[in-house]
Structure formats: C-alpha cells, structure tokens
Write a protein that holds these residues in place. Structure first.
Motif, PDB file in Angstrom:
ATOM      1  N   TYR A 177     -33.102  25.799  13.739  1.00 58.70           N
ATOM      2  CA  TYR A 177     -34.395  26.164  13.138  1.00 58.70           C
ATOM      3  C   TYR A 177     -34.248  26.949  11.830  1.00 58.70           C
TER       4      TYR A 177
ATOM      5  N   THR B 175     -39.487  22.067  12.788  1.00 60.59           N
ATOM      6  CA  THR B 175     -40.319  23.191  13.230  1.00 60.59           C
ATOM      7  C   THR B 175     -40.965  22.858  14.576  1.00 60.59           C
ATOM      8  N   SER B 176     -41.624  23.855  15.143  1.00 63.46           N
ATOM      9  CA  SER B 176     -42.132  23.678  16.510  1.00 63.46           C
ATOM     10  C   SER B 176     -43.402  22.849  16.592  1.00 63.46           C
ATOM     11  N   GLY B 177     -44.185  22.824  15.512  1.00 64.39           N
ATOM     12  CA  GLY B 177     -45.483  22.133  15.571  1.00 64.39           C
ATOM     13  C   GLY B 177     -46.426  22.798  16.575  1.00 64.39           C
ATOM     14  N   LEU B 178     -46.219  24.100  16.800  1.00 72.70           N
ATOM     15  CA  LEU B 178     -47.041  24.789  17.818  1.00 72.70           C
ATOM     16  C   LEU B 178     -48.300  25.437  17.254  1.00 72.70           C
ATOM     17  N   SER B 179     -48.451  25.425  15.927  1.00 77.62           N
ATOM     18  CA  SER B 179     -49.514  26.253  15.329  1.00 77.62           C
ATOM     19  C   SER B 179     -50.904  25.906  15.851  1.00 77.62           C
TER      20      SER B 179
ATOM     21  N   GLU C 216     -41.056  34.281  12.201  1.00 76.35           N
ATOM     22  CA  GLU C 216     -42.254  33.526  11.789  1.00 76.35           C
ATOM     23  C   GLU C 216     -43.464  33.929  12.630  1.00 76.35           C
TER      24      GLU C 216
ATOM     25  N   ASN D  19     -44.991  23.894   6.372  1.00 75.68           N
ATOM     26  CA  ASN D  19     -45.137  25.183   5.671  1.00 75.68           C
ATOM     27  C   ASN D  19     -44.694  25.113   4.210  1.00 75.68           C
TER      28      ASN D  19
ATOM     29  N   ASP E 232     -54.910  23.675  12.607  1.00 72.37           N
ATOM     30  CA  ASP E 232     -54.482  25.022  13.002  1.00 72.37           C
ATOM     31  C   ASP E 232     -55.173  26.099  12.163  1.00 72.37           C
TER      32      ASP E 232
ATOM     33  N   ASP F   7     -56.565  28.974  10.421  1.00 73.72           N
ATOM     34  CA  ASP F   7     -56.657  30.356  10.911  1.00 73.72           C
ATOM     35  C   ASP F   7     -56.899  31.223   9.682  1.00 73.72           C
TER      36      ASP F   7
HETATM   37  C1  LIG Z   1     -51.119  28.340   1.879  1.00 76.95           C
HETATM   38  C2  LIG Z   1     -50.781  28.477   3.341  1.00 76.95           C
HETATM   39  C3  LIG Z   1     -51.754  28.262   4.315  1.00 76.95           C
HETATM   40  C4  LIG Z   1     -51.456  28.412   5.678  1.00 76.95           C
HETATM   41  N1  LIG Z   1     -52.447  28.215   6.614  1.00 76.95           N
HETATM   42  C5  LIG Z   1     -52.182  28.423   7.931  1.00 76.95           C
HETATM   43  C6  LIG Z   1     -53.209  28.280   8.911  1.00 76.95           C
HETATM   44  O1  LIG Z   1     -54.369  28.036   8.602  1.00 76.95           O
HETATM   45  N2  LIG Z   1     -52.874  28.437  10.224  1.00 76.95           N
HETATM   46  C7  LIG Z   1     -51.590  28.740  10.604  1.00 76.95           C
HETATM   47  O2  LIG Z   1     -51.347  28.858  11.810  1.00 76.95           O
HETATM   48  N3  LIG Z   1     -50.612  28.896   9.694  1.00 76.95           N
HETATM   49  C8  LIG Z   1     -50.858  28.741   8.373  1.00 76.95           C
HETATM   50  N4  LIG Z   1     -49.855  28.882   7.457  1.00 76.95           N
HETATM   51  C9  LIG Z   1     -48.507  29.287   7.919  1.00 76.95           C
HETATM   52  C10 LIG Z   1     -47.547  28.127   8.245  1.00 76.95           C
HETATM   53  O3  LIG Z   1     -47.547  27.197   7.210  1.00 76.95           O
HETATM   54  C11 LIG Z   1     -47.903  27.412   9.556  1.00 76.95           C
HETATM   55  O4  LIG Z   1     -48.074  28.361  10.583  1.00 76.95           O
HETATM   56  C12 LIG Z   1     -46.783  26.469   9.982  1.00 76.95           C
HETATM   57  O5  LIG Z   1     -46.565  25.497   8.989  1.00 76.95           O
HETATM   58  C13 LIG Z   1     -47.156  25.810  11.288  1.00 76.95           C
HETATM   59  O6  LIG Z   1     -46.212  24.869  11.677  1.00 76.95           O
HETATM   60  P1  LIG Z   1     -45.284  25.102  12.936  1.00 76.95           P
HETATM   61  O7  LIG Z   1     -46.081  25.531  14.110  1.00 76.95           O
HETATM   62  O8  LIG Z   1     -44.424  23.906  13.092  1.00 76.95           O
HETATM   63  O9  LIG Z   1     -44.420  26.343  12.434  1.00 76.95           O
HETATM   64  P2  LIG Z   1     -43.056  26.950  12.969  1.00 76.95           P
HETATM   65  O10 LIG Z   1     -42.099  26.994  11.822  1.00 76.95           O
HETATM   66  O11 LIG Z   1     -42.597  26.291  14.199  1.00 76.95           O
HETATM   67  O12 LIG Z   1     -43.432  28.470  13.259  1.00 76.95           O
HETATM   68  C14 LIG Z   1     -43.824  28.943  14.545  1.00 76.95           C
HETATM   69  C15 LIG Z   1     -45.137  29.678  14.436  1.00 76.95           C
HETATM   70  O13 LIG Z   1     -44.983  30.832  13.617  1.00 76.95           O
HETATM   71  C16 LIG Z   1     -46.186  31.054  12.884  1.00 76.95           C
HETATM   72  N5  LIG Z   1     -45.900  30.954  11.446  1.00 76.95           N
HETATM   73  C17 LIG Z   1     -44.898  30.253  10.853  1.00 76.95           C
HETATM   74  N6  LIG Z   1     -44.901  30.461   9.525  1.00 76.95           N
HETATM   75  C18 LIG Z   1     -45.943  31.284   9.269  1.00 76.95           C
HETATM   76  C19 LIG Z   1     -46.470  31.865   8.075  1.00 76.95           C
HETATM   77  N7  LIG Z   1     -45.929  31.660   6.880  1.00 76.95           N
HETATM   78  N8  LIG Z   1     -47.561  32.631   8.179  1.00 76.95           N
HETATM   79  C20 LIG Z   1     -48.137  32.887   9.383  1.00 76.95           C
HETATM   80  N9  LIG Z   1     -47.667  32.374  10.547  1.00 76.95           N
HETATM   81  C21 LIG Z   1     -46.583  31.595  10.482  1.00 76.95           C
HETATM   82  C22 LIG Z   1     -47.157  29.962  13.293  1.00 76.95           C
HETATM   83  O14 LIG Z   1     -47.976  30.454  14.317  1.00 76.95           O
HETATM   84  C23 LIG Z   1     -46.234  28.861  13.790  1.00 76.95           C
HETATM   85  O15 LIG Z   1     -46.852  27.999  14.719  1.00 76.95           O
HETATM   86  C24 LIG Z   1     -50.133  28.757   6.072  1.00 76.95           C
HETATM   87  C25 LIG Z   1     -49.151  28.949   5.086  1.00 76.95           C
HETATM   88  C26 LIG Z   1     -49.471  28.814   3.742  1.00 76.95           C
HETATM   89  C27 LIG Z   1     -48.386  29.032   2.709  1.00 76.95           C
END
Ligand SMILES: Cc1cc2nc3c(=O)[nH]c(=O)nc-3n(C[C@H](O)[C@H](O)[C@H](O)COP(=O)(O)OP(=O)(O)OC[C@H]3O[C@@H](n4cnc5c(N)ncnc54)[C@H](O)[C@@H]3O)c2cc1C
Length: 454
Positions: free
Chosen positions: A207, A219-223, A257, A325, A356, A358
């Motif tokens: 990761y 990534t986890s795709g858990l958001s 994260e 992200n 997602d 938020d």
């Molecule tokens: C411009 C912008 C807008 C975004 N909008 C959102 C949104 O509306 N909702 C949202 O959940 N995330 C948002 N993010 C953060 C991040 O992009 C997503 O959480 C992430 O891409 C979700 O994919 P994942 O679950 O595979 O992430 P993973 O990499 O698997 O991360 C695990 C979890 O960590 C949290 N996380 C990871 N990166 C971030 C980050 N940079 N900021 C806050 N939490 C994070 C999320 O809950 C995510 O599900 C945003 C980032 C940017 C730069």
C-alpha cells in the motif's frame, strides 16, 4: 419498551454503539428519514444511499422504517406512533448535521422524548484531540501523532439478542434509485467487510507505494463504505494492529490516511465556516469567471481538456462515482491553477459526483490543493498533468482505460498524443490551454495574494 434508532450515516449493525445502547432498552425501531435536503444530492449519491438502505433493511429482516419529511417533525411523529421515549443516534459533525440534531433534540424534548448520541463515524470524536494547551491542532503531522495515541478503542460487539419493533410501517424503497445503483460497486455492511478482507490479503503489503498508482488496484476503495458507515474505522484499526511484519509498513501508511480523514473532520468541527470559506484567506487573489470560463469548466467536468491524465480522472469520476486520490489532486490543481477558478466550483462538482462525497475530506482536500487550507506552504505547488501521468501511470494503462480515443497509443505515448502523428486520429480533443503559460500565470497571481496567518 421500544426505542428508536435513527440512522443517518451509520448503516451497519456491527460495531455500532448507538444500536447497542438502543437495544439495551428493549425493542428497537430502525428509522431512516428522507430529509428534503437529500434532494440536493445528485442522483448518483441518492441511488448509492438507497442501495445501502436496502442492504440494512435486509439485515434487519425488513424492519427498517423509512419516512419522508422534515427530520424534527418526522422523528417526533414516529416516536409518538411507536410510543417510544428515546431516540438513539450516532453523533454527526458537519455544520448542517449539528444544526439539525440540535433542532430535532429540541423538538423531541417538547414531547418528553430524549435524544441520545453514542459514538461517531470516527475512531476519535472530532474536537477531542488537542494540544497540551488544550487548543486544536492546525497542521496534520502533530495531530496524526496525538490521534494515534487516542485511536485505540476496540470495536463494540453487536447485541446478542436484537429485537426489532414492527409496530409501524413506512415507505417502500425506491425501485428506480435501486435500479440506478446497479452500476455501482455493491453496497452494505457485508460488501464493506468483503472489500476490506480482499484489500488486507492482496494490497495492504504494497500500500505505501501502490496507493499512488491509479493504474494498479493499490488502494482499499473503502471510502464510500466509510461514508455511509457500512464499516467503522475502529474495525479497520483493530485488524491493522494485528498484521504481520510483511504488512506493517503498509498498515502504518494506511493508518496515516485514516488520520487525514479524522483530521479534516476535526478541523471542520472547530471551524465550521471552513466548509465553504478559505480556512486561511488568500486576500487579493484574482480568479477567472464568466461564460468563457464556464465553457472551460464544462470541458474539465466532462474530461475534454486535452490532457489525458486529467481527462482519464474526470471520466473515471463520471462513470464510477469514485476517483483515485492522486487524480483528485491533479484534476483539482488543474481547475484551480490552470483554469484559475475558485476551489468552491470544483468542490461542488465533486460533491455531486462522488459517491464518497464528504464535506470535510472533500472541501479540505480542495483547500489543500488551492493553498488556503491546513497545509504549511503548498500554494505555489502546481501539478504538471503530463509528468504526473508519466510517473504514476508509466505504461499509460489508466489513460487508455478511461480515454478510449487514445487506446491505439502504446505505453506512455498515451500521455502525449501531440507527440505522435496518429495521436488524434480517433477524435481525442486538443489541449484547451498551455500548461507552462498557465503555471506562470498562477504563480504570479499567488505571489500577489496574501495569505492570512490564521
Ligand atoms: C480534492 C480532493 C477531494 C476529496 N474528496 C473526498 C471525499 O469527498 N470523500 C472522501 O472520503 N475522501 C475525499 N478525498 C480523499 C481521498 O482522495 C479519498 O478518501 C480516497 O481517494 C478514497 O479512496 P480509497 O478508499 O481507496 O482510499 P485509501 O487509500 O484506501 O485510504 C483509506 C481511507 O483513508 C481515508 N483517506 C485517504 N486519503 C485521504 C485524504 N487525502 N483525505 C481524507 N481522507 C483520506 C479515506 O477514508 C479512505 O477510504 C479527497 C481528496 C482530494 C485531494
């Protein structure tokens, strides 16, 4: 005695403190209120929410009661019909939710019904990680350290004997929205757990590096599951604490994260106005607007900027309701620093499109890119959409997947169709701007603007 479990974004049975407390009082009536505010969400988000409700309804054996209307009036009416004296909720922290919950608690109080808040969507309640002086943290790194020390609560177990109340009825699930949801990844608690287990087994070990690569499933795709509370961070943190050596680096990075998610919720809790206003104002900053700019913004929304990496990200968002992200950072930078458009315009578009969505993570993510947020000094960072693409999608697979007009270009060539004689033969659009010129322009505008120190 029947008590009401008013669900909002905590759509799961496991590890749910509000449900545990409600169940201790006797029969539980699970209630979801279709707040008229939900109409402002895009159809994508409403359909994903409906799918989550359907899943929860199934896991309660069809006991979920859905009603439409103003939350205060509706919850009070259901409490009256069911003869309930208490309503249990998970705490919520957005400016709207805080106002709503205050009003609903007051409304219920008039009937002698108590509203109890137990737990939050976070591992640590927003507002409780503070410095030695009792003040909020303003930057991420020290927050993250202090947060790790506090994020230790174990998941709570599902009550052994759940008794659902079936005394009153509600509305049917919306068939049209459920049909629309069939294009998304599966919703619900079970789907969230399955995704989490797959990620633990197949991607956690890599990761720390893989999370930056949109061409890999790194990534986890858990958001979206976290957004609807189909899984709680406590469960994730418990599992991460148990991983073996090979996964330890990945686990550390993943916890980091999760800490970002909690940090942004904490910032929003302390500074609710930062949902839509600069956390640190850039005074005198010049932005572009007007009909000519609207056309460019439309091209950005639809993935027609002529920059393959940006367009691939925007089309991924349009088609799946999710964006990697890295692409969120690159596409946001493009809007703010190449098109010189206010971050709020892009944040609004993302909130409509993202499943997602938020307000804390999204709007502070946008402010991070725009240089008005919590980060120390990134306002002069301008992402180069071509070099970012070549570095993070080195074989061009991500671009070819989302931009079929470039599918004929091999390898990294997909990132630079302008360098190839046959680059545009399948109708891909030309670049709508010159990145180096707009970068210079952005730096000039930023150098004139003054950032407040707060
Ligand atoms: C411009 C912008 C807008 C975004 N909008 C959102 C949104 O509306 N909702 C949202 O959940 N995330 C948002 N993010 C953060 C991040 O992009 C997503 O959480 C992430 O891409 C979700 O994919 P994942 O679950 O595979 O992430 P993973 O990499 O698997 O991360 C695990 C979890 O960590 C949290 N996380 C990871 N990166 C971030 C980050 N940079 N900021 C806050 N939490 C994070 C999320 O809950 C995510 O599900 C945003 C980032 C940017 C730069």
């Amino acid at each position: 005695m029947t008590s009401i479990w008013w669900l909002r974004r905590d759509l799961r049975l496991d590890d749910n403190p509000a449900l545990v407390v409600a169940a201790a009082e006797g029969e539980v009536l699970p209630l979801f209120v279709r707040d008229p505010q939900l109409a402002h969400l895009g159809k994508a988000r409403r359909s994903r929410l409906e799918a989550s409700l359907a899943s929860l309804d199934a896991s309660t054996g069809g006991a979920l009661v859905i009603r439409s209307g103003d939350p205060g009036t509706t919850v009070a009416a259901v409490a009256r019909e069911a003869g309930a004296r208490s309503v249990h909720v998970t705490g919520e922290f957005t400016p709207y939710a805080r106002r709503r919950d205050r009003e609903v608690a007051e409304r219920l109080g008039l009937d002698g019904v108590a509203m109890h808040s137990s737990g939050t969507p976070y591992a640590v309640r927003p507002g409780t990680v503070v410095t030695g002086q009792g003040t909020p943290y303003k930057v991420f790194t020290p927050f993250g350290k202090a947060w790790r020390d506090q994020a230790v609560a174990a998941p709570v177990t599902q009550p052994a004997a759940l008794r659902w109340s079936r005394t009153i009825t509600g509305e049917r699930l919306d068939r049209e929205l459920l049909d629309a949801a069939s294009r998304w990844e599966p919703a619900g608690e079970q789907a969230a757990l399955e995704r989490w287990r797959t990620f633990l087994d197949s991607s956690l070990a890599d990761y720390a590096d893989g999370r930056d690569r949109p061409d890999l499933a790194g990534t986890s795709g858990l958001s979206t599951h976290l957004k609807y509370g189909e899984i709680h961070p406590r469960t994730l943190l418990r599992d991460l604490a148990l991983v073996g050596d090979a996964q330890r680096v990945g686990a550390h990075s993943f916890v980091n994260e999760l800490a970002w998610r909690e940090f942004y919720a904490d910032v929003l809790w302390h500074r609710p106005a930062s949902a839509w206003h600069d956390l640190r104002e850039l005074s005198g900053m010049d932005f572009d607007e007007g009909p000519g700019v609207d056309e460019l913004v439309e091209a950005w929304c639809e993935g027609r900027t002529g920059f393959p990496f940006v367009d691939a990200g925007m089309r991924q968002l349009q088609q799946t309701g999710w964006m990697h992200n890295r692409l969120r950072m690159v596409t946001a930078s493009f809007l703010v620093k190449d098109l010189h458009v206010r971050w709020q315009v892009g944040a609004r578009h993302f909130l409509i499109q993202l499943l997602d969505a938020d307000i804390a993570s999204n709007n502070h993510g946008w402010q991070w890119v725009a240089g008005t947020g919590t980060d120390a000094a990134p306002y002069f960072r301008v992402f180069n959409p071509v070099t970012q693409g070549k570095r993070l999608d080195p074989r061009g697979d991500f671009v070819r997947r989302w931009v079929p007009e470039l599918a004929h270009l091999e390898g990294a060539a997909a990132h630079e169709p302008w360098r190839h004689a046959e680059g545009y033969v399948h109708g891909y659009c030309r670049r709508i701007l010159d990145h180096s010129e707009e970068r210079r322009e952005a730096l000039e505008r930023y150098s004139h603007a003054r950032r407040s120190m707060e």
